[in-house]
Design an enzyme around this catalytic site. Structure first.
Site, PDB file in Angstrom:
ATOM      1  N   HIS A  11       0.848  -1.196   0.000  1.00  0.00           N
ATOM      2  CA  HIS A  11       0.000   0.000   0.000  1.00  0.00           C
ATOM      3  C   HIS A  11       0.883   1.245   0.000  1.00  0.00           C
ATOM      4  O   HIS A  11       2.110   1.153   0.026  1.00  0.00           O
ATOM      5  CB  HIS A  11      -0.936   0.010   1.220  1.00  0.00           C
ATOM      6  CG  HIS A  11      -0.232  -0.255   2.522  1.00  0.00           C
ATOM      7  ND1 HIS A  11       0.513   0.698   3.177  1.00  0.00           N
ATOM      8  CD2 HIS A  11      -0.156  -1.381   3.271  1.00  0.00           C
ATOM      9  CE1 HIS A  11       1.017   0.177   4.280  1.00  0.00           C
ATOM     10  NE2 HIS A  11       0.636  -1.078   4.356  1.00  0.00           N
ATOM     11  N   HIS A 119      12.671  -5.287   1.249  1.00  0.00           N
ATOM     12  CA  HIS A 119      11.709  -4.331   1.799  1.00  0.00           C
ATOM     13  C   HIS A 119      12.207  -3.692   3.094  1.00  0.00           C
ATOM     14  O   HIS A 119      12.165  -2.462   3.253  1.00  0.00           O
ATOM     15  CB  HIS A 119      10.376  -5.051   2.035  1.00  0.00           C
ATOM     16  CG  HIS A 119       9.260  -4.142   2.421  1.00  0.00           C
ATOM     17  ND1 HIS A 119       8.673  -3.259   1.546  1.00  0.00           N
ATOM     18  CD2 HIS A 119       8.603  -3.981   3.614  1.00  0.00           C
ATOM     19  CE1 HIS A 119       7.700  -2.595   2.154  1.00  0.00           C
ATOM     20  NE2 HIS A 119       7.638  -3.014   3.414  1.00  0.00           N
ATOM     21  N   HIS A 123      13.303   0.147   4.202  1.00  0.00           N
ATOM     22  CA  HIS A 123      12.821   0.858   5.392  1.00  0.00           C
ATOM     23  C   HIS A 123      13.998   1.365   6.220  1.00  0.00           C
ATOM     24  O   HIS A 123      14.010   2.517   6.674  1.00  0.00           O
ATOM     25  CB  HIS A 123      11.971  -0.080   6.252  1.00  0.00           C
ATOM     26  CG  HIS A 123      10.503  -0.033   5.979  1.00  0.00           C
ATOM     27  ND1 HIS A 123       9.778   1.144   5.923  1.00  0.00           N
ATOM     28  CD2 HIS A 123       9.594  -1.044   5.790  1.00  0.00           C
ATOM     29  CE1 HIS A 123       8.502   0.867   5.703  1.00  0.00           C
ATOM     30  NE2 HIS A 123       8.361  -0.451   5.612  1.00  0.00           N
ATOM     31  N   ASP A 143       7.055  -3.413  10.952  1.00  0.00           N
ATOM     32  CA  ASP A 143       5.863  -3.148  10.153  1.00  0.00           C
ATOM     33  C   ASP A 143       5.009  -4.402  10.106  1.00  0.00           C
ATOM     34  O   ASP A 143       5.195  -5.326  10.907  1.00  0.00           O
ATOM     35  CB  ASP A 143       6.246  -2.638   8.758  1.00  0.00           C
ATOM     36  CG  ASP A 143       6.965  -3.683   7.911  1.00  0.00           C
ATOM     37  OD1 ASP A 143       7.242  -4.790   8.408  1.00  0.00           O
ATOM     38  OD2 ASP A 143       7.261  -3.379   6.736  1.00  0.00           O
ATOM     39  N   GLY A 174       3.224  -5.481  13.580  1.00  0.00           N
ATOM     40  CA  GLY A 174       2.353  -4.699  12.707  1.00  0.00           C
ATOM     41  C   GLY A 174       1.067  -5.427  12.362  1.00  0.00           C
ATOM     42  O   GLY A 174      -0.023  -4.843  12.396  1.00  0.00           O
ATOM     43  N   ASN A 286       3.538   5.029  15.347  1.00  0.00           N
ATOM     44  CA  ASN A 286       2.865   5.026  16.645  1.00  0.00           C
ATOM     45  C   ASN A 286       3.608   6.012  17.560  1.00  0.00           C
ATOM     46  O   ASN A 286       4.581   5.659  18.234  1.00  0.00           O
ATOM     47  CB  ASN A 286       2.868   3.611  17.228  1.00  0.00           C
ATOM     48  CG  ASN A 286       1.947   3.478  18.428  1.00  0.00           C
ATOM     49  OD1 ASN A 286       2.053   4.229  19.391  1.00  0.00           O
ATOM     50  ND2 ASN A 286       1.041   2.515  18.374  1.00  0.00           N
ATOM     51  N   ARG A 389       1.663  13.125   7.764  1.00  0.00           N
ATOM     52  CA  ARG A 389       1.420  14.235   8.674  1.00  0.00           C
ATOM     53  C   ARG A 389       1.360  15.576   7.934  1.00  0.00           C
ATOM     54  O   ARG A 389       2.199  15.852   7.067  1.00  0.00           O
ATOM     55  CB  ARG A 389       2.530  14.316   9.728  1.00  0.00           C
ATOM     56  CG  ARG A 389       2.778  13.017  10.496  1.00  0.00           C
ATOM     57  CD  ARG A 389       1.630  12.687  11.433  1.00  0.00           C
ATOM     58  NE  ARG A 389       1.987  11.590  12.321  1.00  0.00           N
ATOM     59  CZ  ARG A 389       1.284  10.481  12.472  1.00  0.00           C
ATOM     60  NH1 ARG A 389       0.161  10.320  11.796  1.00  0.00           N
ATOM     61  NH2 ARG A 389       1.669   9.538  13.300  1.00  0.00           N
ATOM     62  N   ASN A 499      -3.198  22.464  14.403  1.00  0.00           N
ATOM     63  CA  ASN A 499      -2.771  22.025  13.073  1.00  0.00           C
ATOM     64  C   ASN A 499      -3.235  20.601  12.845  1.00  0.00           C
ATOM     65  O   ASN A 499      -2.838  19.686  13.565  1.00  0.00           O
ATOM     66  CB  ASN A 499      -1.238  22.085  12.949  1.00  0.00           C
ATOM     67  CG  ASN A 499      -0.737  21.454  11.661  1.00  0.00           C
ATOM     68  OD1 ASN A 499      -1.399  21.533  10.635  1.00  0.00           O
ATOM     69  ND2 ASN A 499       0.416  20.823  11.730  1.00  0.00           N
TER      70      ASN A 499
END
Length: 537
Positions: A11, A119, A123, A143, A174, A286, A389, A499
């Protein structure tokens, strides 16, 4: 060396461009396609590539696909182990064919230059090589899953990664949190942050049981034992009310997750002796756990990749290829790596929409006046953020001194009322208001305790547990936002502005001027500040 990084397998598909070791551009496909998270993480979607984001990255640098030296794809199908997961072989086959999918999406690209990067290595690089430490740090990745693992613990020295521990599937922190998210009636691989927010509303009544079911192991990994969630809380359907038993279950898993992550961090520090820890992977979003690692763990500094989820592996894959070629990789300059528009381009959008707008002498003053008058402001300025964010580029702003603005903004965005909103504050003022979490905190990836004397003064941004996910603003990096904060304080005596991300429920964050106008037109927002212009309701 010109390297395009690609994340596409699960994703949050994204692209990132690194030229001569420097990050030039990075963007998520959802910002272009307007599909939340780009796609669902199912095997049938693994063929889809972030072609819109990739094309934009190349355009930003004035390059064509034929100008690239390498394309780094953040998944290595050769590492996939036999599995009984339905259709997993289809995902693997699509990954093997990714060079040809990319060549079709980007005409002129030679599929032979596509390189597969594991992968979790991608990361790790997105944290260890992108952090401001020159590649000298510990790195912790957690993850849902990669090819066959869910975790990596390692050390970067001289831009070289040494992997010290890696946890094999099916054990996954995860996936455990995703399962809980789904059981609580939220969308897995999407709404895990809602579970984190819900956890603050109850005590961890099942913590002892959680300690029996998942725990760190002596080799730097962990074990996750099967657990029947229904014995602890009834499965919730999305339309049903959230109950106390749901909150207690969320609190129990959240508390145990924090304990296990602390154990992993302590093991890693013992093996490396590093003073600095960097983190990536979806679990690193988190922010409550991140703060416990900082406040109670052995590392002096903790840095979290602002695009810690799978989107960040596009950048990490590109940086890995650069480092493997022996070229130095510069730290990422910030999260503002996406698209931007000139004021004249923005004016063109406004004129085309035939909408009334103003050009104030100082847009920061106009916004501060509106906020002081308790108006909700949509803020669209500069390059968009890479990651989930809103960091003062695509934001909704409001007055923090009015408790009712929490419910008001959640209503504007169509969100659950138990979810908090965040404060934005100048970096040099933050220690007056916040403690426990690291300061400065420019990427909103930690929570901070709000000092008692400030809780009643900025109630809209204080969560039920007296914390806030603060973003600190450096005037050298964000002069316009800094002026808004200064002008707002002149009028209210408060150095903080609310914000939250400029979007509504189920929609990606606003990215281009048309998105901004559509969001402003469909939501009860009072003022849109876009470039040097303002549009009033």
């Amino acid at each position: 060396m010109r390297v395009l990084g690609i994340n596409a397998i699960f994703h949050d598909p994204a692209a990132a461009l690194v030229v001569d070791g420097r990050v030039v551009a990075a963007a998520e496909e959802e910002r272009f396609s307007r599909r939340k998270h780009g796609k669902r993480p199912v095997p049938f979607s693994a063929w889809e590539q972030p072609e819109l984001a990739a094309r934009w990255c190349l355009e930003r640098a004035g390059l064509t696909p034929g100008d690239l030296d390498a394309v780094a794809y953040s998944y290595d199908p050769d590492l996939v182990e036999p599995s009984d997961v339905p259709w997993e072989d289809l995902r693997t086959e699509y990954a093997r064919r990714a060079p040809y999918f990319l060549a079709t999406a980007l005409p002129g690209l030679d599929p032979a230059i596509v390189r597969f990067v594991p992968h979790h290595v991608a990361h790790a690089a997105s944290a260890g090589l992108a952090a401001p430490y020159g590649g000298d740090c510990a790195v912790l990745v957690n993850d849902g899953r990669g090819e066959c693992r869910s975790h990596l613990a390692g050390s970067y020295r001289g831009h070289r990664l040494e992997t010290l521990a890696a946890q094999h599937l099916p054990h996954s922190l995860g996936l455990l949190y995703e399962d809980l998210t789904e059981h609580l009636g939220f969308l897995r691989s999407s709404d895990e942050y809602k579970v984190m927010a819900l956890a603050s509303y109850a005590e961890p009544r099942h913590l002892d049981l959680m300690r029996e079911h998942f725990y760190a192991t002596e080799d730097g990994g962990f074990a996750v034992m099967p657990l029947n969630w229904a014995t602890l809380a009834k499965k919730r359907e999305p339309h049903e009310e959230v109950t106390r038993e749901h909150a207690e279950l969320a609190a129990s898993v959240q508390a145990r997750l924090e304990e296990v992550l602390l154990d992993l961090a302590r093991w890693l520090h013992g093996r490396t002796g590093h003073k600095r820890l960097t983190m990536a992977g979806g679990v690193a979003l988190n922010c409550v756990a991140n703060t416990r690692i900082f406040a109670e763990g052995p590392f002096e500094e903790v840095w979290v990749q602002p695009a810690a989820g799978d989107a960040g592996t596009a950048l990490g894959a590109a940086l890995t290829v650069v480092a493997d070629a022996g070229e130095p990789a510069a730290p990422m300059p910030g999260a503002d790596l996406g698209r931007s528009w000139s004021d004249e381009q923005v004016r063109g959008y406004l004129d085309h929409a035939k909408i009334a707008y103003e050009e104030p002498e100082d847009v920061a003053v106009a916004v501060a006046e509106a906020l002081a008058d308790d108006q909700v402001v949509a803020w669209f300025q500069g390059r968009s953020e890479y990651g989930p964010r809103a960091l003062g580029r695509r934001s909704l702003m409001a007055h923090p001194g009015r408790q009712e603005n929490l419910a008001r903004l959640n209503e504007v965005k169509g969100r659950e009322q138990f979810r908090p909103i965040a404060p934005m504050v100048l970096a040099d003022r933050a220690p007056e208001l916040f403690e426990r979490g690291p300061l400065p905190s420019p990427y909103m990836l930690f929570v901070h305790d709000v000092k008692p004397e400030w809780r009643d003064r900025i109630p809209a941004v204080v969560h039920v547990d007296h914390t806030a996910r603060a973003q600190t603003v450096d005037p050298a990096d964000e002069p316009l936002v800094a002026r808004v904060l200064g002008e707002f304080e002149k009028r209210t005596g408060l150095p903080v502005v609310v914000n939250t991300s400029l979007n509504t429920a189920g929609r990606p964050m606003v990215d281009d001027p048309r998105d901004a106008l559509e969001c402003f037109g469909s939501a009860p927002v009072d003022l849109l500040a876009i470039g040097r212009f303002v549009v009033r309701r």
